[in-house]
Structures are given as C-alpha cells and as structure tokens.
Design a protein around this motif. Structure first.
Motif, PDB file in Angstrom:
ATOM      1  N   UNK A  37       3.574  -6.128  -0.560  1.00 24.01           N
ATOM      2  CA  UNK A  37       2.323  -6.564   0.062  1.00 24.01           C
ATOM      3  C   UNK A  37       1.275  -5.459   0.006  1.00 24.01           C
ATOM      4  N   UNK A  38       1.671  -4.238   0.281  1.00 23.52           N
ATOM      5  CA  UNK A  38       0.724  -3.113   0.218  1.00 23.52           C
ATOM      6  C   UNK A  38       0.194  -2.918  -1.192  1.00 23.52           C
ATOM      7  N   UNK A  39       1.102  -3.056  -2.173  1.00 17.47           N
ATOM      8  CA  UNK A  39       0.661  -2.908  -3.559  1.00 17.47           C
ATOM      9  C   UNK A  39      -0.339  -3.987  -3.928  1.00 17.47           C
ATOM     10  N   UNK A  40      -0.059  -5.239  -3.553  1.00 23.43           N
ATOM     11  CA  UNK A  40      -0.943  -6.364  -3.877  1.00 23.43           C
ATOM     12  C   UNK A  40      -2.320  -6.158  -3.251  1.00 23.43           C
ATOM     13  N   UNK A  41      -2.347  -5.778  -2.000  1.00 24.73           N
ATOM     14  CA  UNK A  41      -3.620  -5.597  -1.316  1.00 24.73           C
ATOM     15  C   UNK A  41      -4.439  -4.479  -1.958  1.00 24.73           C
ATOM     16  N   UNK A  42      -3.776  -3.403  -2.381  1.00 26.34           N
ATOM     17  CA  UNK A  42      -4.481  -2.298  -3.018  1.00 26.34           C
ATOM     18  C   UNK A  42      -4.973  -2.680  -4.410  1.00 26.34           C
ATOM     19  N   UNK A  43      -4.147  -3.442  -5.130  1.00 23.45           N
ATOM     20  CA  UNK A  43      -4.477  -3.786  -6.519  1.00 23.45           C
ATOM     21  C   UNK A  43      -5.592  -4.813  -6.611  1.00 23.45           C
ATOM     22  N   UNK A  44      -5.609  -5.793  -5.706  1.00 30.28           N
ATOM     23  CA  UNK A  44      -6.547  -6.905  -5.831  1.00 30.28           C
ATOM     24  C   UNK A  44      -7.529  -6.999  -4.663  1.00 30.28           C
TER      25      UNK A  44
END
Length: 220
Positions: free
Chosen positions: A192-199
C-alpha cells in the motif's frame, strides 16, 4: 521539460530529457519499432516530436499522426496516409495503387482530401494490405522515415471494463491485491505504501471512472 497543460512542448520549453532522447534515438537507429507508454501528461508526445525534429535536421523524414479519434483500423490507416501526403514520392505510389479513388493530379489534392479518398478505398477486407504497402513505401523511400503514431494504445484498447476485470483478477492471483466484500485491498502495508508513493499524482479511484457495479471497488 516545462510543465504544460497543452498537448506538447517544444523549443526552450523542452529540456532535461536528454537521457530518454538518447535511448529512444539509439533504438530507432537500430531499426526497432518502439512502443512508448506511460502515464498521461508525462511528456511522451513532446519527446517523440523533439526526436522527430532532431532527426529531420539530420536528413530524415518525420511523419506524425494522432489516431486518438479513430474508431476502426481503416481510420487509423487513413490518418497515416494523411501524414504521408506531403511526401510526393510515397503519396503518388499510394494513388497509383488506388487509381479508382485518385486522379492523376495527386499534388493538387490536400492532405485532408487525400485521407478521405484513401479511406473510401479501404474496407475490412483490404485495409491490412493497403496499410502494409503504405509502411513498405515509407521503408523503401530514399530517405529514412520516422513515422510516429500518437495515442495508438487508446485505439487498441477495446472492452475496457472486461480488461480491467482481467487485470484485477491477475493482481489478486499473483498476491498483489485481495478481494473483499467492499472491493479490493492490499494484503500488506508495504504494498500500500509503495502504491501510494508511485501513483500519488495520477491515481483515480475506479468508482469515479464510470464502470458498472461489477467492476467498481476502490483499492484500499
């Protein structure tokens, strides 16, 4: 590259993309067909237009066509023909192949009329043959030709609802998402943290995109 809300930027407004240009140019010089993908408003059109202008300065022919509004393969091919129109050696060969729709005075036909006449000669049974010949004529020209087809993925993607469902099912199968009664969620906080940072700058929830109830469900 300068932030812009327009279709593309050039000149002094285009900068800081030399790495991408270098890689893309190398691929083109090696004779590759290149599909450039990415988020909208990331500068894809600006990059290919800049490369096209630089190659044009080196003696290439640069042709650009936008097929976002095309509704069928025949319309895509006719838009490509409109881009080719200014190159008399190529457009004349096309007209010779399709004598029924073109007069002998091909140089008196505007790019728009050329596209309309070309489209009139296309149907579901012959568009592939005429399209392949158009590309072959470009490849056989005395000068090297760079033909850019902008927004091609938009035309190619049909049945968007079904394709999104397939993507979500694949993500669930591979463990990136898990399905629940209220939609989809990440199985771990790390994902979830990766997704929020990426998009963060591009994310739009599925429920705001107009899909039916079966496909809706935000990723949480």
């Amino acid at each position: 590259m300068k932030l812009s809300t327009g279709r593309w930027v050039s000149g002094d407004d285009f900068f800081d993309r030399e790495t991408e240009l270098r890689i893309l140019k190398r691929k083109i010089l090696e004779g590759n067909h290149v599909l450039l993908t990415g988020q909208r408003r990331m500068g894809k059109t600006s990059i290919v237009r800049e490369l096209g202008q630089r190659l044009k300065d080196e003696g290439w022919i640069f042709l650009f066509t936008d097929v976002e509004g095309a509704n069928c393969a025949e319309e895509v091919i006719s838009e490509m023909a409109k881009a080719v129109h200014p190159i008399h050696a190529i457009s004349s060969r096309i007209a010779t192949e399709m004598k029924r729709w073109f007069s002998d005075h091909i140089d008196e036909v505007s790019a728009y009329d050329f596209s309309v006449k070309f489209r009139a000669g296309l149907d579901t049974g012959n568009w592939r043959r005429h399209g392949e010949k158009l590309l072959r004529d470009c490849a056989e020209h005395d000068k090297r030709v760079l033909l850019v087809i902008d927004e091609l993925p938009i035309f190619l993607i049909n049945d968007v609802d079904e394709r999104i469902t397939e993507v979500l099912e694949s993500l669930v199968h591979d463990g990136y998402l898990k399905a629940g009664d209220n939609g989809y969620s990440f199985p771990s906080r790390l994902l979830q943290d990766w997704w929020e940072a990426r998009f963060r700058d591009h994310y739009e929830p599925l429920e705001s995109r107009g899909f039916n109830d079966k496909q809706q469900g935000s990723v949480q």
